[in-house]
Scaffold this active site. Sequence first.
Site, PDB file in Angstrom:
ATOM      1  N   HIS A   1       0.833  -1.200   0.000  1.00  0.00           N
ATOM      2  CA  HIS A   1       0.000   0.000   0.000  1.00  0.00           C
ATOM      3  C   HIS A   1       0.875   1.261   0.000  1.00  0.00           C
ATOM      4  O   HIS A   1       1.828   1.364   0.774  1.00  0.00           O
ATOM      5  CB  HIS A   1      -0.938   0.013   1.202  1.00  0.00           C
ATOM      6  CG  HIS A   1      -2.144   0.861   1.001  1.00  0.00           C
ATOM      7  ND1 HIS A   1      -2.161   2.211   1.294  1.00  0.00           N
ATOM      8  CD2 HIS A   1      -3.368   0.565   0.496  1.00  0.00           C
ATOM      9  CE1 HIS A   1      -3.358   2.703   1.012  1.00  0.00           C
ATOM     10  NE2 HIS A   1      -4.114   1.728   0.525  1.00  0.00           N
ATOM     11  N   PRO A   2       0.553   2.241  -0.832  1.00  0.00           N
ATOM     12  CA  PRO A   2       1.428   3.409  -1.017  1.00  0.00           C
ATOM     13  C   PRO A   2       1.168   4.581  -0.081  1.00  0.00           C
ATOM     14  O   PRO A   2       1.690   5.674  -0.298  1.00  0.00           O
ATOM     15  CB  PRO A   2       1.134   3.811  -2.461  1.00  0.00           C
ATOM     16  CG  PRO A   2      -0.314   3.473  -2.642  1.00  0.00           C
ATOM     17  CD  PRO A   2      -0.566   2.236  -1.807  1.00  0.00           C
ATOM     18  N   CYS A   3       0.393   4.381   0.981  1.00  0.00           N
ATOM     19  CA  CYS A   3      -0.013   5.519   1.809  1.00  0.00           C
ATOM     20  C   CYS A   3       1.164   6.206   2.504  1.00  0.00           C
ATOM     21  O   CYS A   3       1.073   7.389   2.852  1.00  0.00           O
ATOM     22  CB  CYS A   3      -1.049   5.080   2.848  1.00  0.00           C
ATOM     23  SG  CYS A   3      -0.495   3.756   3.935  1.00  0.00           S
ATOM     24  N   ARG A   4       2.285   5.498   2.713  1.00  0.00           N
ATOM     25  CA  ARG A   4       3.424   6.087   3.413  1.00  0.00           C
ATOM     26  C   ARG A   4       4.605   6.379   2.499  1.00  0.00           C
ATOM     27  O   ARG A   4       5.639   6.880   2.959  1.00  0.00           O
ATOM     28  CB  ARG A   4       3.881   5.143   4.522  1.00  0.00           C
ATOM     29  CG  ARG A   4       2.848   4.866   5.594  1.00  0.00           C
ATOM     30  CD  ARG A   4       2.643   6.064   6.495  1.00  0.00           C
ATOM     31  NE  ARG A   4       3.856   6.396   7.234  1.00  0.00           N
ATOM     32  CZ  ARG A   4       4.045   7.495   7.938  1.00  0.00           C
ATOM     33  NH1 ARG A   4       3.080   8.397   7.982  1.00  0.00           N
ATOM     34  NH2 ARG A   4       5.173   7.705   8.590  1.00  0.00           N
TER      35      ARG A   4
END
Length: 338
Positions: free
Chosen positions: A285-288
């Site tokens: 997941h690219p949220c960070r």
Amino acid sequence: MQSVLNTVKGTALNVAEYLTPVLKESKFRETGVLTPEEFVAAGDHLVHHCPTWQWAAGDESKTKPYLPKDKQFLITRNVPCYRRCKQMEYVGEETLVEEESGDGGWVETHQLNDDGTNQLDDKICELTLDETKDEMHTPDSDKSSGAAALANAGEEDEDDDEAIDMDAFEESGMLELVDPAVATTTRKLEADTQSNSTSAAAAAASSGESATGGDSVLHTRTYDLHITYDKYYQTPRLWVVGYDEQRKPLTVEQMYEDVSQDHAKKTVTMESHPHLPGPNMASVHPCRHADIMKKIIQTVEEGGGQLGVHLYLIIFLKFVQTVIPTIEYDFTQNFNMS
């Protein structure tokens, strides 16, 4: 329950991505994000320096208009994965070591014996040897055992026996009968015959041994890795799909075995690929991603350096490997943060 939440969240993010406008102005240094043009430039740099990565077009019905048709996402295939993540962790007995401050304890995973040696090393060194003649197939072992026997016999009979006439010994044909090479070949052929007669049974049992954990053969998995551009988070996104030795797709649970347990089903989730049809794929997941890249940019600039946007994917592959540490894909150029 976690998978249901991930599905709902993924659907909501797909809607948000659809409504999010395409980033036009570069904010790489300020926030660590990329425009589609910067993503393509970083991808070209990665392909140039690491040719195992290539651009792919994907399914035509899923083409993103803000990316070139022939550069929708990046892909590398058949990346080896020799170990499971749990094999990187010590599975022995743990000892809790108390602190005098009373704030808690820490876990000591490697116990030592009274003499300072490691218990795990002792277990590895506890080997048994079947002292049978059938196990001695190598010429070196035959020579060493034969030399030892002759030395012992020589010490006992050195003063009693007369020297053998080698000419007479050779004419008698006894030299050929005790030739170590002939003896070794004979035993090896017998062993091969026995091995061939039981090969079918061994092959049938191998699958059972694998299921019960008794198989000592190293089974190598392979992974195909994709890097896409996430329009909502405005960062790259890594996707992985795994295969066993027969190139059969791994199950979801099998792929989670190759993900750090701190990230499995949290940072890594199963979602639909933005450019390919078919079943869901595992994705980091690219949220960070933008926050991590921003910190790296700041660290480089504090050291007096400057980070070009073309290096984004090379750095991205290095920090994302903490999530999938056993998939050996990172053979890109080194990067120095100082």
